[in-house]
Motif scaffolding. Sequence first.
Motif, PDB file in Angstrom:
ATOM      1  N   LEU A  20      86.687  31.109   3.715  1.00  0.00           N
ATOM      2  CA  LEU A  20      86.994  32.523   3.484  1.00  0.00           C
ATOM      3  C   LEU A  20      86.461  33.395   4.617  1.00  0.00           C
ATOM      4  CD1 LEU A  20      86.200  32.557  -0.332  1.00  0.00           C
ATOM      5  CD2 LEU A  20      88.463  32.758   0.706  1.00  0.00           C
ATOM      6  N   GLU A  21      85.268  33.095   5.106  1.00  0.00           N
ATOM      7  CA  GLU A  21      84.684  33.888   6.187  1.00  0.00           C
ATOM      8  C   GLU A  21      85.475  33.746   7.485  1.00  0.00           C
ATOM      9  OE1 GLU A  21      80.568  32.564   6.276  1.00  0.00           O
ATOM     10  OE2 GLU A  21      79.960  34.606   5.704  1.00  0.00           O
ATOM     11  N   ALA A  22      86.058  32.581   7.699  1.00  0.00           N
ATOM     12  CA  ALA A  22      86.754  32.320   8.965  1.00  0.00           C
ATOM     13  C   ALA A  22      88.154  32.908   9.007  1.00  0.00           C
ATOM     14  CB  ALA A  22      86.825  30.809   9.211  1.00  0.00           C
ATOM     15  N   ASP A  23      88.707  33.282   7.876  1.00  0.00           N
ATOM     16  CA  ASP A  23      90.097  33.762   7.853  1.00  0.00           C
ATOM     17  C   ASP A  23      90.145  35.276   8.008  1.00  0.00           C
ATOM     18  OD1 ASP A  23      92.812  34.526   6.886  1.00  0.00           O
ATOM     19  OD2 ASP A  23      92.945  32.363   6.553  1.00  0.00           O
ATOM     20  N   PRO A  24      90.877  35.780   9.011  1.00  0.00           N
ATOM     21  CA  PRO A  24      90.961  37.232   9.216  1.00  0.00           C
ATOM     22  C   PRO A  24      91.735  37.951   8.125  1.00  0.00           C
ATOM     23  CG  PRO A  24      92.458  36.085  10.696  1.00  0.00           C
ATOM     24  CD  PRO A  24      91.629  35.029  10.035  1.00  0.00           C
ATOM     25  N   GLY A  25      92.473  37.190   7.310  1.00  0.00           N
ATOM     26  CA  GLY A  25      93.197  37.813   6.215  1.00  0.00           C
ATOM     27  C   GLY A  25      92.320  38.152   5.031  1.00  0.00           C
ATOM     28  N   VAL A  26      91.052  37.699   5.050  1.00  0.00           N
ATOM     29  CA  VAL A  26      90.103  37.999   3.976  1.00  0.00           C
ATOM     30  C   VAL A  26      89.310  39.235   4.357  1.00  0.00           C
ATOM     31  CG1 VAL A  26      88.114  37.147   2.676  1.00  0.00           C
ATOM     32  CG2 VAL A  26      89.974  35.584   3.288  1.00  0.00           C
ATOM     33  N   SER A  27      89.398  40.267   3.524  1.00  0.00           N
ATOM     34  CA  SER A  27      88.746  41.535   3.875  1.00  0.00           C
ATOM     35  C   SER A  27      87.446  41.761   3.120  1.00  0.00           C
ATOM     36  CB  SER A  27      89.687  42.702   3.588  1.00  0.00           C
ATOM     37  OG  SER A  27      90.001  42.764   2.204  1.00  0.00           O
ATOM     38  N   GLY A  28      87.282  41.116   1.994  1.00  0.00           N
ATOM     39  CA  GLY A  28      86.065  41.288   1.211  1.00  0.00           C
ATOM     40  C   GLY A  28      85.602  39.954   0.675  1.00  0.00           C
ATOM     41  N   LEU A  29      84.295  39.732   0.646  1.00  0.00           N
ATOM     42  CA  LEU A  29      83.772  38.445   0.199  1.00  0.00           C
ATOM     43  C   LEU A  29      82.404  38.658  -0.440  1.00  0.00           C
ATOM     44  CD1 LEU A  29      83.947  35.345   0.113  1.00  0.00           C
ATOM     45  CD2 LEU A  29      82.973  35.298   2.421  1.00  0.00           C
ATOM     46  N   ALA A  30      82.230  38.101  -1.639  1.00  0.00           N
ATOM     47  CA  ALA A  30      80.941  38.196  -2.328  1.00  0.00           C
ATOM     48  C   ALA A  30      80.663  36.869  -3.024  1.00  0.00           C
ATOM     49  CB  ALA A  30      80.961  39.324  -3.350  1.00  0.00           C
ATOM     50  N   VAL A  31      79.384  36.479  -3.027  1.00  0.00           N
ATOM     51  CA  VAL A  31      78.968  35.241  -3.669  1.00  0.00           C
ATOM     52  C   VAL A  31      77.814  35.547  -4.618  1.00  0.00           C
ATOM     53  CG1 VAL A  31      78.112  32.902  -3.335  1.00  0.00           C
ATOM     54  CG2 VAL A  31      79.621  33.928  -1.622  1.00  0.00           C
TER      55      VAL A  31
END
Length: 319
Positions: A20-31
């Motif tokens: 998820l971090e490597a893909d530019p299409g992902v704009s938000g990420l939370a764990v």
Amino acid sequence: MLHLRILAPTELTDDAVAILEADPGVSGLAVVRGASLRPPGDLIFADVAREAANDVVDLLRATDLHHHGSIEIEPVHAWLSQGGFDAELKAPGSSADAVVWAEVAQRSYEDTELNWTYLSFMTLATMLAAIAIVTDSQILVIGAMVLGPEFGAIAALGVALVRRRFALLTLAARTLLVGFAVAIAVTAAMALFTRWLGWVTIDDVTGPRPSTAFIYTPDKWSFIVAVIAAAAGVLSLTSSKLGGLSGVFISVTTVPAAGNVALGIVFGVKDAILGSTLQLALNLTGMAIAGWATLAFQQAVWSRLSLRRAGQRQVRRML
């Protein structure tokens, strides 16, 4: 924009986060570490551009995450995010055109489930079509077309062939065959009862019916209309813009043809049986072919875009 909610076993969390971090299409990420009880592990939230969803989901599936945890995909109808806007700009294509195959496959399986609700709608639609034929009412024919649930199973045939899901192909074919068989049988029983009551006579079935004659007189336009309607219907199912399905339902003569087959059986009118059966076969064939062709074209287009995105990711890693 789509929202992903992932329940990941602890040993797969880092791999999922890295994807998820490597893909530019992902704009938000939370764990949220340790938040998942079943499976024991972590809860991951991510916002992803619709155009990039297939690539992200495919990479997550490659980790076997969907077997040991879960990946949920939800549409975001309204959002305010500069990062989300930038992610959509970086993802090739348009969000309205993007086909999220996991979403399409899930809907196909749901639409091909042979259950009481499906059989009820199919039977009621066919009965309504039979009444429309007896009364020569175009309004009732349109109502029967809209009520019929068969398009989902027809579209699933194309999804099964394009995505090579042969279990889905078997389910869709069975649902169509059983659905039409049950609907015709129940409608024939109703027609037999109304004949016994004297409400419907042979003249009602064989007499002039200018408003509904198209049901049992198929021609080249029957096939052409089915092809156009199915292409429009598949586009409505795969796109984020669901605006064309009602037009599909009132364009094809599947359910009305089934209703006329039932009447023909009860009153022994061979021309009605043969003509309506041919009409039904032409519509089903045209819709199945058009659905498959439309989906195959969409898959070819998005496969090329996925290759472009993969090349862009490789370039970024090298830099």
